[in-house]
Design a protein around this motif. Sequence first.
Motif, PDB file in Angstrom:
ATOM      1  N   ASN A 139     -70.082 -17.964 -39.331  1.00  0.00           N
ATOM      2  CA  ASN A 139     -71.418 -18.507 -39.656  1.00  0.00           C
ATOM      3  C   ASN A 139     -71.388 -19.633 -40.387  1.00  0.00           C
ATOM      4  O   ASN A 139     -71.913 -20.734 -40.210  1.00  0.00           O
ATOM      5  N   VAL A 140     -70.463 -19.914 -41.524  1.00  0.00           N
ATOM      6  CA  VAL A 140     -70.189 -21.040 -42.548  1.00  0.00           C
ATOM      7  C   VAL A 140     -69.723 -22.102 -41.277  1.00  0.00           C
ATOM      8  O   VAL A 140     -70.300 -23.480 -41.435  1.00  0.00           O
ATOM      9  N   SER A 141     -68.921 -22.030 -40.655  1.00  0.00           N
ATOM     10  CA  SER A 141     -68.247 -22.993 -39.896  1.00  0.00           C
ATOM     11  C   SER A 141     -69.301 -23.309 -38.927  1.00  0.00           C
ATOM     12  O   SER A 141     -69.376 -24.746 -38.645  1.00  0.00           O
ATOM     13  N   HIS A 142     -70.084 -22.684 -38.261  1.00  0.00           N
ATOM     14  CA  HIS A 142     -71.156 -22.926 -37.545  1.00  0.00           C
ATOM     15  C   HIS A 142     -72.197 -23.921 -38.072  1.00  0.00           C
ATOM     16  O   HIS A 142     -72.705 -25.021 -37.498  1.00  0.00           O
ATOM     17  N   GLU A 143     -72.479 -23.424 -39.341  1.00  0.00           N
ATOM     18  CA  GLU A 143     -73.624 -24.269 -40.147  1.00  0.00           C
ATOM     19  C   GLU A 143     -73.106 -25.289 -40.508  1.00  0.00           C
ATOM     20  O   GLU A 143     -73.979 -26.534 -40.720  1.00  0.00           O
ATOM     21  N   LEU A 144     -71.640 -25.773 -40.754  1.00  0.00           N
ATOM     22  CA  LEU A 144     -71.394 -26.831 -41.221  1.00  0.00           C
ATOM     23  C   LEU A 144     -71.190 -28.090 -40.090  1.00  0.00           C
ATOM     24  O   LEU A 144     -71.241 -29.006 -40.291  1.00  0.00           O
ATOM     25  N   ARG A 145     -71.283 -27.405 -39.048  1.00  0.00           N
ATOM     26  CA  ARG A 145     -71.001 -28.228 -38.061  1.00  0.00           C
ATOM     27  C   ARG A 145     -72.290 -29.437 -37.696  1.00  0.00           C
ATOM     28  O   ARG A 145     -71.771 -30.579 -37.539  1.00  0.00           O
ATOM     29  N   THR A 146     -73.243 -29.259 -37.749  1.00  0.00           N
ATOM     30  CA  THR A 146     -74.248 -30.088 -37.433  1.00  0.00           C
ATOM     31  C   THR A 146     -74.315 -31.182 -38.588  1.00  0.00           C
ATOM     32  O   THR A 146     -74.118 -32.498 -38.147  1.00  0.00           O
ATOM     33  N   PRO A 147     -74.366 -30.964 -39.919  1.00  0.00           N
ATOM     34  CA  PRO A 147     -74.205 -31.871 -40.800  1.00  0.00           C
ATOM     35  C   PRO A 147     -73.192 -32.753 -40.905  1.00  0.00           C
ATOM     36  O   PRO A 147     -73.365 -33.919 -41.008  1.00  0.00           O
ATOM     37  N   ASP A 153     -67.498 -12.531 -39.737  1.00  0.00           N
ATOM     38  CA  ASP A 153     -68.937 -13.225 -39.809  1.00  0.00           C
ATOM     39  C   ASP A 153     -69.056 -14.294 -40.569  1.00  0.00           C
ATOM     40  O   ASP A 153     -69.749 -15.449 -40.020  1.00  0.00           O
TER      41      ASP A 153
END
Length: 260
Positions: free
Chosen positions: A41-49, A37
């Motif tokens: 989550n980290v990968s997902h959060e990094l995507r936009t920036p 998880d």
Amino acid sequence: AAGMRLQLTAIPYGERGRLLLARDVSHVSRLEQMRRDFVANVSHELRTPLTVIHGYLELLEPDEVPALAPVLAEMRLQSQRMREIVEDLLTLSRLEMERQLPEEWVNMSAMLRVMRREAEALSQGRHRVVLEDEAGLDLLGSHRDLHSAFSNLVSNAVRYTPEGGVITIGWKQTPKGATYSVADTGYGIPAEHLSRLTERFYRVSSSRSRITGGTGLGLSIVKHVLNLHAARLDIASELGKGSRFSATFSAARLRKTEHP
Ligand code: ADP
């Protein structure tokens, strides 16, 4: 108890006896789930920036300060690499959570032609690309994931083979199924590394990998996709001569191609 996971081990005991050892490994799978998880989550959060940074970097023009041109080029390269790592991590997370992939009949002749085009695009004329499409069989599985596994093997073959080498992409019937293989005449891999290649971020030589690009996650993705298709991955390699990666699928996943 609900959600409890036991690991059972049978140990020979006495003349004909067996000792059954039960170990509660619930906490291990809980930790493993937390790790999964977290990575997702980290990968997902990094995507936009990362997308924003990458977008602005593309817009910047170094005309006013020529000395900035190489700096900007390097920043673009590295932000692109970071995006590839994040995308690969997200792919791995999705594959880890998947129990059952979508099942569709994949026309492997068409798939092989796509692989040849991808190899040629990556190689830009530096290698000879050979197709050996002899099975005449369709493959049952997830088109998208098989495509990504097969194309990871092709891109590795191109990236780890010096100019003038040959890349052979094959799909052949075997006594118990069929094998997709990518063989190259490249650098090869020292024997002691072979068993660890599919680990996340495992790379044989970090200096060469930096030059050739890639994320170090390609073969982990290949391994996961093949596991989900109950396929086996074999790696044969000789240093300085080349490597061969083969994925063998069982007959249960094959049918004769009707329209090659
Ligand atoms: P990478 O992004 O580094 O290519 P992979 O997981 O795809 O990550 O591969 C892991 C490592 O295995 C690579 O860094 C490279 O050292 C080695 N490798 C993979 N494919 C080949 C090949 N065809 N020839 C030589 N080495 C290879």
